[in-house]
Design a protein around this motif. Structure first.
Motif, PDB file in Angstrom:
ATOM      1  N   ARG A   1      65.438  56.982  35.089  1.00 31.67           N
ATOM      2  CA  ARG A   1      64.063  56.535  34.841  1.00 31.67           C
ATOM      3  C   ARG A   1      64.030  55.080  34.389  1.00 31.67           C
ATOM      4  O   ARG A   1      63.154  54.319  34.776  1.00 31.67           O
ATOM      5  CB  ARG A   1      63.399  57.419  33.786  1.00 31.67           C
ATOM      6  CG  ARG A   1      61.924  57.057  33.598  1.00 31.67           C
ATOM      7  CD  ARG A   1      61.258  57.887  32.540  1.00 31.67           C
ATOM      8  NE  ARG A   1      59.870  57.481  32.362  1.00 31.67           N
ATOM      9  CZ  ARG A   1      59.107  57.855  31.340  1.00 31.67           C
ATOM     10  NH1 ARG A   1      59.598  58.674  30.428  1.00 31.67           N
ATOM     11  NH2 ARG A   1      57.874  57.428  31.248  1.00 31.67           N
ATOM     12  N   LEU A   2      65.002  54.682  33.570  1.00 32.57           N
ATOM     13  CA  LEU A   2      65.062  53.298  33.126  1.00 32.57           C
ATOM     14  C   LEU A   2      65.343  52.358  34.296  1.00 32.57           C
ATOM     15  O   LEU A   2      64.823  51.235  34.346  1.00 32.57           O
ATOM     16  CB  LEU A   2      66.133  53.149  32.040  1.00 32.57           C
ATOM     17  CG  LEU A   2      66.040  51.927  31.119  1.00 32.57           C
ATOM     18  CD1 LEU A   2      64.643  51.791  30.537  1.00 32.57           C
ATOM     19  CD2 LEU A   2      67.069  52.044  30.006  1.00 32.57           C
TER      20      LEU A   2
ATOM     21  N   LEU B   1      61.088  55.607  22.830  1.00 33.78           N
ATOM     22  CA  LEU B   1      61.244  56.690  23.787  1.00 33.78           C
ATOM     23  C   LEU B   1      62.673  56.722  24.309  1.00 33.78           C
ATOM     24  O   LEU B   1      63.195  55.707  24.773  1.00 33.78           O
ATOM     25  CB  LEU B   1      60.275  56.527  24.960  1.00 33.78           C
ATOM     26  CG  LEU B   1      58.785  56.423  24.599  1.00 33.78           C
ATOM     27  CD1 LEU B   1      57.966  56.115  25.834  1.00 33.78           C
ATOM     28  CD2 LEU B   1      58.304  57.710  23.946  1.00 33.78           C
ATOM     29  N   GLU B   2      63.303  57.902  24.232  1.00 28.34           N
ATOM     30  CA  GLU B   2      64.642  58.080  24.787  1.00 28.34           C
ATOM     31  C   GLU B   2      64.504  58.656  26.190  1.00 28.34           C
ATOM     32  O   GLU B   2      63.874  59.701  26.383  1.00 28.34           O
ATOM     33  CB  GLU B   2      65.470  59.007  23.897  1.00 28.34           C
ATOM     34  CG  GLU B   2      66.924  59.109  24.316  1.00 28.34           C
ATOM     35  CD  GLU B   2      67.739  59.987  23.374  1.00 28.34           C
ATOM     36  OE1 GLU B   2      68.968  59.906  23.400  1.00 28.34           O
ATOM     37  OE2 GLU B   2      67.108  60.757  22.613  1.00 28.34           O
ATOM     38  N   VAL B   3      65.073  57.987  27.160  1.00 23.53           N
ATOM     39  CA  VAL B   3      64.895  58.386  28.563  1.00 23.53           C
ATOM     40  C   VAL B   3      66.249  58.383  29.263  1.00 23.53           C
ATOM     41  O   VAL B   3      67.231  57.811  28.772  1.00 23.53           O
ATOM     42  CB  VAL B   3      63.930  57.429  29.305  1.00 23.53           C
ATOM     43  CG1 VAL B   3      62.541  57.487  28.712  1.00 23.53           C
ATOM     44  CG2 VAL B   3      64.465  56.002  29.292  1.00 23.53           C
ATOM     45  N   GLY B   4      66.286  59.019  30.433  1.00 19.94           N
ATOM     46  CA  GLY B   4      67.482  58.994  31.259  1.00 19.94           C
ATOM     47  C   GLY B   4      67.645  57.642  31.937  1.00 19.94           C
ATOM     48  O   GLY B   4      66.682  56.893  32.117  1.00 19.94           O
ATOM     49  N   ARG B   5      68.873  57.341  32.343  1.00 23.71           N
ATOM     50  CA  ARG B   5      69.122  56.050  32.975  1.00 23.71           C
ATOM     51  C   ARG B   5      68.428  55.923  34.325  1.00 23.71           C
ATOM     52  O   ARG B   5      68.062  54.819  34.724  1.00 23.71           O
ATOM     53  CB  ARG B   5      70.629  55.829  33.131  1.00 23.71           C
ATOM     54  CG  ARG B   5      71.323  55.532  31.803  1.00 23.71           C
ATOM     55  CD  ARG B   5      72.774  55.151  31.991  1.00 23.71           C
ATOM     56  NE  ARG B   5      73.379  54.757  30.726  1.00 23.71           N
ATOM     57  CZ  ARG B   5      73.396  53.516  30.269  1.00 23.71           C
ATOM     58  NH1 ARG B   5      72.834  52.550  30.983  1.00 23.71           N
ATOM     59  NH2 ARG B   5      73.959  53.220  29.113  1.00 23.71           N
TER      60      ARG B   5
ATOM     61  N   GLY C   1      64.862  48.909  27.481  1.00 27.34           N
ATOM     62  CA  GLY C   1      63.744  48.268  28.171  1.00 27.34           C
ATOM     63  C   GLY C   1      62.540  48.199  27.252  1.00 27.34           C
ATOM     64  O   GLY C   1      62.320  49.097  26.420  1.00 27.34           O
ATOM     65  N   LEU C   2      61.760  47.140  27.373  1.00 28.29           N
ATOM     66  CA  LEU C   2      60.577  46.938  26.532  1.00 28.29           C
ATOM     67  C   LEU C   2      59.353  46.839  27.419  1.00 28.29           C
ATOM     68  O   LEU C   2      59.295  45.994  28.320  1.00 28.29           O
ATOM     69  CB  LEU C   2      60.730  45.668  25.698  1.00 28.29           C
ATOM     70  CG  LEU C   2      59.659  45.407  24.640  1.00 28.29           C
ATOM     71  CD1 LEU C   2      59.757  46.439  23.516  1.00 28.29           C
ATOM     72  CD2 LEU C   2      59.804  43.999  24.063  1.00 28.29           C
TER      73      LEU C   2
ATOM     74  N   TYR D   1      62.097  51.583  25.372  1.00 24.38           N
ATOM     75  CA  TYR D   1      62.860  52.630  26.039  1.00 24.38           C
ATOM     76  C   TYR D   1      64.351  52.447  25.737  1.00 24.38           C
ATOM     77  O   TYR D   1      64.894  51.345  25.885  1.00 24.38           O
ATOM     78  CB  TYR D   1      62.647  52.583  27.556  1.00 24.38           C
ATOM     79  CG  TYR D   1      61.232  52.875  27.983  1.00 24.38           C
ATOM     80  CD1 TYR D   1      60.787  54.187  28.124  1.00 24.38           C
ATOM     81  CD2 TYR D   1      60.339  51.847  28.255  1.00 24.38           C
ATOM     82  CE1 TYR D   1      59.487  54.472  28.525  1.00 24.38           C
ATOM     83  CE2 TYR D   1      59.036  52.115  28.654  1.00 24.38           C
ATOM     84  CZ  TYR D   1      58.614  53.426  28.783  1.00 24.38           C
ATOM     85  OH  TYR D   1      57.332  53.688  29.171  1.00 24.38           O
ATOM     86  N   VAL D   2      64.989  53.538  25.335  1.00 26.33           N
ATOM     87  CA  VAL D   2      66.426  53.526  25.060  1.00 26.33           C
ATOM     88  C   VAL D   2      67.065  54.643  25.863  1.00 26.33           C
ATOM     89  O   VAL D   2      66.590  55.786  25.848  1.00 26.33           O
ATOM     90  CB  VAL D   2      66.708  53.712  23.552  1.00 26.33           C
ATOM     91  CG1 VAL D   2      68.210  53.711  23.287  1.00 26.33           C
ATOM     92  CG2 VAL D   2      66.021  52.625  22.738  1.00 26.33           C
TER      93      VAL D   2
END
Length: 319
Positions: free
Chosen positions: A130-131, A124-128, A144-145, A98-99
């Motif tokens: 969600r991260l 996967l590019e996600v919003g902060r 995140g991995l 996740y980036v």
């Protein structure tokens, strides 16, 4: 002496004038004031305060209770640029990288993306927001991995693995070892000295997590780990199948180098660094052995102790 009067006549305050309903009419149709968490700036402010608090105290506040506990069969997401790159370098199995969107990229982020692409790991590019949820509000630095849940073996499979290979069984059991880094270090030593697997209790014990994967330097990919719902009963089952159980304890009178059972089908039990072996596990052992050392050192790290004991077992078996 009393103060002198200014000589000016005091002004008499009259009744305050009302607004005539002007303010009340200006608020009509706007509804109640929204709580802070519903305002547009709240999330950014809360995140900034959390990061500042963690940078001062080294972690999240201990007073906050998590809303839920992660299940053992749920994937784990580790956060942070250094931990993610180190896990990818070590070959830790991963299902997604996740980036965060609009991330300030650096060499670590670029290396993580390259390794993930080379290994076929989903990017996967996600919003902060969600991260934040995926990493359970740890400081993730925008990456995140996701680690899939580990598939544990059955305790009987460890014995079957040795017999299928026509080898004398050697199993390492952990009693009260709660640090996953110790589990990873023991897995590395177990692989180096020919053990057929690790046995860990299902409760109050470290499991195969991202930390264990990194410390094992990839050896957990080939060394099976079994879980026992009751460690004492599982040890007794091993004894009934012809295996001997040797526990490590500093109070023993026999040195690990002098244990003649080392060449037999064997289970080596490693206790925690602080408490050692539990009473029931100790009573389940055929023999208790110690690692001789200088009196200035009260005990050894569980990973170090396991490595020394397994070396002595391997030395016996080479005779």
């Amino acid at each position: 002496m009393a103060g002198r009067a200014s000589g000016k006549p005091s002004k008499k305050q009259g009744p305050a004038k009302g607004s005539g309903g002007k303010v009340r009419r200006s608020l009509e149709g706007r509804g109640a004031t929204p709580p802070a968490e519903m305002r547009h700036w709240y999330k950014d402010k809360a995140r900034a305060e959390r990061i500042e608090r963690e940078s001062r105290g080294g972690g999240a506040s201990s007073s906050r209770t998590p809303s839920r506990t992660r299940r053992d069969d749920a994937p784990e997401v580790i956060g942070g640029r250094n931990p993610v790159v180190e896990a990818l370098r070590a070959g830790v199995p991963a299902s997604a990288l996740y980036v965060a969107q609009r991330i300030d990229s650096d060499d670590r982020v670029r290396e993580a993306i390259k390794i993930a692409a080379d290994r076929g790991i989903a990017l996967l590019e996600v919003g902060r927001d969600r991260l934040d949820r995926l990493t359970e509000s740890t400081v993730h630095q925008g990456v995140g991995l996701q680690i899939p849940p580990y598939e544990y073996a059955h305790p009987e499979q460890l014995v079957e693995l040795a017999r299928d290979a026509a080898e004398v069984p050697l199993i390492v059991a952990l009693d009260g070892v709660t640090d996953p880094r110790n589990l990873g270090a023991i897995a590395r030593s177990a692989t180096a000295f020919g053990a057929h697997g690790l046995l860990v209790p299902s409760r109050r014990s470290a499991g195969v997590s991202a930390g264990a994967w990194k410390t094992s330097a990839g050896t957990l990919a080939t060394l099976p780990v079994a879980r026992a719902s009751n460690l004492t009963q599982t040890l007794q089952t091993y004894r009934e199948e012809g295996l001997f159980v040797v526990g490590l304890d500093g109070t023993a009178t026999v040195d690990i180098a002098d244990v003649e059972l080392a060449s037999e089908p064997l289970v080596v039990v490693v206790g925690s660094e602080g408490k050692g072996l539990s009473r029931l596990v100790r009573e389940s052992c055929d023999q208790i052995a110690r690692i001789p050392m200088n009196a200035a050192a009260e005990s050894l790290n569980a990973g170090v102790a396991a490595g020394i004991a397994l070396y002595e077992v391997a030395r016996h078996r080479r005779r």
